[in-house]
Scaffold this motif. Sequence first.
Motif, PDB file in Angstrom:
ATOM      1  N   LEU A  31       0.964  -1.364  -0.073  1.00 18.33           N
ATOM      2  CA  LEU A  31      -0.055  -0.204   0.048  1.00 18.33           C
ATOM      3  C   LEU A  31       0.841   1.311  -0.125  1.00 18.33           C
ATOM      4  O   LEU A  31       1.051   2.084  -0.678  1.00 18.33           O
ATOM      5  CB  LEU A  31      -0.645   0.065   1.360  1.00 18.33           C
ATOM      6  CG  LEU A  31      -2.198  -0.962   1.817  1.00 18.33           C
ATOM      7  CD1 LEU A  31      -3.043  -1.708   2.273  1.00 18.33           C
ATOM      8  CD2 LEU A  31      -3.361  -0.483   0.092  1.00 18.33           C
ATOM      9  N   LEU A  32       2.335   0.909   0.565  1.00 17.48           N
ATOM     10  CA  LEU A  32       2.641   2.441   0.975  1.00 17.48           C
ATOM     11  C   LEU A  32       3.549   2.806  -0.654  1.00 17.48           C
ATOM     12  O   LEU A  32       3.275   4.238  -0.889  1.00 17.48           O
ATOM     13  CB  LEU A  32       4.008   2.174   1.813  1.00 17.48           C
ATOM     14  CG  LEU A  32       3.354   2.269   3.231  1.00 17.48           C
ATOM     15  CD1 LEU A  32       4.107   2.463   4.554  1.00 17.48           C
ATOM     16  CD2 LEU A  32       2.572   4.137   3.326  1.00 17.48           C
ATOM     17  N   ALA A  33       3.902   1.731  -0.998  1.00 19.29           N
ATOM     18  CA  ALA A  33       4.339   1.521  -2.722  1.00 19.29           C
ATOM     19  C   ALA A  33       3.419   2.156  -3.582  1.00 19.29           C
ATOM     20  O   ALA A  33       3.818   2.857  -4.331  1.00 19.29           O
ATOM     21  CB  ALA A  33       5.058   0.091  -2.891  1.00 19.29           C
ATOM     22  N   LEU A  34       2.046   1.763  -3.654  1.00 16.80           N
ATOM     23  CA  LEU A  34       1.107   2.015  -3.813  1.00 16.80           C
ATOM     24  C   LEU A  34       0.389   4.254  -3.683  1.00 16.80           C
ATOM     25  O   LEU A  34       0.862   4.245  -5.142  1.00 16.80           O
ATOM     26  CB  LEU A  34      -0.214   1.924  -4.004  1.00 16.80           C
ATOM     27  CG  LEU A  34      -1.820   1.792  -4.658  1.00 16.80           C
ATOM     28  CD1 LEU A  34      -1.169   1.706  -6.253  1.00 16.80           C
ATOM     29  CD2 LEU A  34      -2.622   1.388  -4.403  1.00 16.80           C
ATOM     30  N   ALA A  35       0.802   4.198  -2.903  1.00 17.19           N
ATOM     31  CA  ALA A  35       0.355   5.353  -2.442  1.00 17.19           C
ATOM     32  C   ALA A  35       2.258   6.668  -2.865  1.00 17.19           C
ATOM     33  O   ALA A  35       2.006   8.032  -3.369  1.00 17.19           O
ATOM     34  CB  ALA A  35       0.426   5.979  -1.604  1.00 17.19           C
ATOM     35  N   ALA A  36       3.217   5.491  -3.067  1.00 14.60           N
ATOM     36  CA  ALA A  36       4.145   6.368  -3.486  1.00 14.60           C
ATOM     37  C   ALA A  36       4.469   6.713  -4.715  1.00 14.60           C
ATOM     38  O   ALA A  36       5.097   7.576  -5.650  1.00 14.60           O
ATOM     39  CB  ALA A  36       5.601   5.900  -3.488  1.00 14.60           C
ATOM     40  N   VAL A  37       4.013   5.770  -5.715  1.00 11.22           N
ATOM     41  CA  VAL A  37       3.954   5.542  -7.327  1.00 11.22           C
ATOM     42  C   VAL A  37       3.025   7.172  -7.577  1.00 11.22           C
ATOM     43  O   VAL A  37       2.877   7.479  -8.206  1.00 11.22           O
ATOM     44  CB  VAL A  37       3.375   4.049  -7.790  1.00 11.22           C
ATOM     45  CG1 VAL A  37       3.083   4.911  -9.075  1.00 11.22           C
ATOM     46  CG2 VAL A  37       4.591   3.421  -7.807  1.00 11.22           C
ATOM     47  N   LEU A  38       1.133   6.886  -6.395  1.00  9.21           N
ATOM     48  CA  LEU A  38       0.579   7.792  -6.753  1.00  9.21           C
ATOM     49  C   LEU A  38       0.336   9.102  -6.920  1.00  9.21           C
ATOM     50  O   LEU A  38       0.459  10.640  -7.575  1.00  9.21           O
ATOM     51  CB  LEU A  38      -1.273   7.637  -6.390  1.00  9.21           C
ATOM     52  CG  LEU A  38      -1.118   6.432  -6.047  1.00  9.21           C
ATOM     53  CD1 LEU A  38      -2.534   6.169  -5.471  1.00  9.21           C
ATOM     54  CD2 LEU A  38      -2.536   6.648  -8.174  1.00  9.21           C
ATOM     55  N   GLY A  39       1.824   9.156  -5.767  1.00  8.09           N
ATOM     56  CA  GLY A  39       2.206  10.605  -5.691  1.00  8.09           C
ATOM     57  C   GLY A  39       3.771  11.022  -6.652  1.00  8.09           C
ATOM     58  O   GLY A  39       3.798  12.513  -6.908  1.00  8.09           O
ATOM     59  N   ALA A  40       4.230  10.038  -6.909  1.00  6.45           N
ATOM     60  CA  ALA A  40       5.041  10.387  -7.765  1.00  6.45           C
ATOM     61  C   ALA A  40       4.323  10.709  -9.288  1.00  6.45           C
ATOM     62  O   ALA A  40       4.518  11.182 -10.264  1.00  6.45           O
ATOM     63  CB  ALA A  40       6.166   9.243  -8.909  1.00  6.45           C
ATOM     64  N   ALA A  41       2.969  10.159  -9.567  1.00  4.49           N
ATOM     65  CA  ALA A  41       2.358  10.696 -11.241  1.00  4.49           C
ATOM     66  C   ALA A  41       2.226  11.758 -10.385  1.00  4.49           C
ATOM     67  O   ALA A  41       2.312  12.612 -11.785  1.00  4.49           O
ATOM     68  CB  ALA A  41       1.096   9.919 -11.298  1.00  4.49           C
TER      69      ALA A  41
END
Length: 80
Positions: A31-41
């Motif tokens: 979930l934290l990886a997903l949040a980081a990818v969304l933040g990077a996008a």
Amino acid sequence: MSTLAWIATAVAMLAVLGLGFNLPDHWFCGLLALAAVLGAADAAYREQRGWALGLLALAVLFSGGGLHAALRPGRERGPR
């Protein structure tokens, strides 16, 4: 704040909230990886290259941690 940033924040809060309910390590890291990818996008959309690269690096670290947690043997061990 953009929609992507709101979603990333919500996913990160969900991961942290899940710690209170004994969320497994691989789900927490995922979930934290997903949040980081969304933040990077979101950062890439706003043309903030440094933030985007930093968040992508963080996503790679959390993805590796989640993979390690999913593949490692369980902590429960039988009698020796």
